[in-house]
Design an enzyme around this catalytic site. Sequence first.
Site, short mmCIF file in Angstrom:
data_model
loop_
_atom_site.label_atom_id
_atom_site.label_comp_id
_atom_site.label_asym_id
_atom_site.label_seq_id
_atom_site.Cartn_x
_atom_site.Cartn_y
_atom_site.Cartn_z
N GLY A 1 0.78 -1.24 0.00
CA GLY A 1 0.00 0.00 0.00
C GLY A 1 0.80 1.28 0.00
O GLY A 1 0.22 2.36 0.05
N CYS B 1 -15.21 4.38 -27.09
CA CYS B 1 -16.49 5.05 -27.29
C CYS B 1 -17.10 5.41 -25.96
O CYS B 1 -18.10 4.82 -25.54
CB CYS B 1 -17.41 4.14 -28.07
SG CYS B 1 -16.84 4.01 -29.75
N1 LLP Z 1 -1.17 -7.00 -0.21
C1 LLP Z 1 -2.50 -7.16 -0.31
C2 LLP Z 1 -3.19 -8.11 0.57
C3 LLP Z 1 -3.21 -6.39 -1.23
O1 LLP Z 1 -4.52 -6.54 -1.32
C4 LLP Z 1 -2.53 -5.48 -2.06
C5 LLP Z 1 -3.25 -4.68 -3.03
C6 LLP Z 1 -1.14 -5.37 -1.93
C7 LLP Z 1 -0.49 -6.14 -0.99
C8 LLP Z 1 -0.31 -4.45 -2.78
O2 LLP Z 1 -0.65 -3.12 -2.64
P1 LLP Z 1 0.27 -1.99 -3.31
O3 LLP Z 1 1.58 -2.00 -2.57
O4 LLP Z 1 0.48 -2.37 -4.74
O5 LLP Z 1 -0.50 -0.76 -3.15
N2 LLP Z 1 -6.09 -1.43 -8.45
C9 LLP Z 1 -5.80 -0.47 -7.41
C10 LLP Z 1 -5.02 -1.05 -6.29
C11 LLP Z 1 -5.66 -2.29 -5.69
C12 LLP Z 1 -4.77 -2.92 -4.70
C13 LLP Z 1 -5.31 -4.22 -4.25
N3 LLP Z 1 -4.50 -4.84 -3.27
C14 LLP Z 1 -5.07 0.72 -8.03
O6 LLP Z 1 -4.88 0.73 -9.21
O7 LLP Z 1 -4.71 1.67 -7.34
#
Ligand code: LLP
Length: 463
Positions: free
Chosen positions: A278, A391
Amino acid sequence: MSRSAHPAGPRHADVLPEGHYSAPPTDLNALDPKVWSQTVTRDEHGVLTVGGIDVKRLAEEYGTPAYVLDEDDFRSRARAWRTAFGENADVFYAGKAFLSRAVVRWLNEEGLNLDVCSGGELATALSAGMPAERIAFHGNNKSAAEIRRAVEAGVGRIVLDSFQEIVRVAHIARELGTRQRVQIRVTVGVEAHTHEFIATAHEDQKFGIPLAGGQAAEAVRRALQLDSLEVIGIHSHIGSQIFDMSGFEVAAHRVVGLLKDIRDEHGVELPEIDLGGGLGIAYTSDDDPREPHEIAKALSEIVTRECEAAKLRTPRISVEPGRAIVGPTAFTLYEVGTVKPLEGLRTYVSVDGGMSDNIRTALYDAEYSVALVSRSSDAAPMLTRVVGKHCESGDIVVKDAFLPGDLAPGDLIAVPATGAYCRSMASNYNHVLRPPVVAVKDGQARVIVRRETEEDLLRLDVG
Ligand code: LLP
């Protein structure tokens, strides 16, 4: 959502009053290293180069749109996380951000582990030789077949997300005559300051088992009673694109509180906690992300402090960065197709991709940067909106962007920081073909995910 129609007027136009936009950058040719990968620069003709290759050559050879991924940048970010967390912690790259077999090999070589959240991601990881014990399997509704495959393969941990799943995984592990290492995902009741769709630890959403009302404690109680499960720890992921560490602080405090309750009730100190991913990246020059070593220091201090206060042995920490590793490593290269000035409003710049290769702007109101990359320009800045070829009027790639006033069809423009959640969330909307991922390194380019073809489309359509 509005259910009535009326003549459009300035009151409702999606145009903010003059003066709202921050001033155009002083130098439109400058490339802010915060948002571009490390090997990006302009050559003496003003053409952007990455990994020692210029984008005109890339466009000629591989076509546009294309995701261009800087391998050295990926590896150095992966290494920075690995080094920052050291020997007493584990880094699991979150494959959902972007996964391919080449990426799996790089991670393996750089000593990172991998978080997968579907059978497809698991298959990709295993097929590229990621040792199963270094894989964590996530998801709020894993199918029995996915669980079986993961247990059979010998994944290092399955993160349990519901009461049903505790029993399901235990049953499958027992059938297979094995003891599966598991973590239990809890929701700690933290409101991460990010878009609602990517915040995951407040209570009213689908992930994890709430700490509230003793539910998580009950889940641990049940899992500890099942011989075919080895409960190794607690998992918490509070959301995505977060800059502020205070959410992690509250999460760690609450997770450690649960570890203490578990010790007091069952006499066991669970050896691990996973604080998820995150961490935010810079999409524009206004964003100020933290470095992995600062994050590692902050998280380990928080956990150590909380554990000391609770008189617990400090558990092994793991983290799951996805975006923070792959996000800044890639940009999307587009060719400008049309340039449409709308009197008194702005200029619409249409590119040969759009919401099918980057849904984030439409879905989360995400902000991006953009630059003219096939040449430099001294023309005055113009306010633009970069849009795709779909579109749909919500097909916006960059909502507000300054580009040089002499921008013309045939120019190449690039949108940086598209390594995460762009190819992995790409679609075939309007039967537009998904772009390739081209990896560059030391003057060499190679396709690691090829461009989709009409044959690919038609192969799925069995008529
Ligand atoms: N760990 C878990 C349990 C997760 O659900 C996620 C992301 C991560 C790690 C990795 O998070 P990151 O470090 O990449 O932020 N599609 C959305 C983001 C969805 C993230 C879902 N889970 C976007 O484009 O911002």
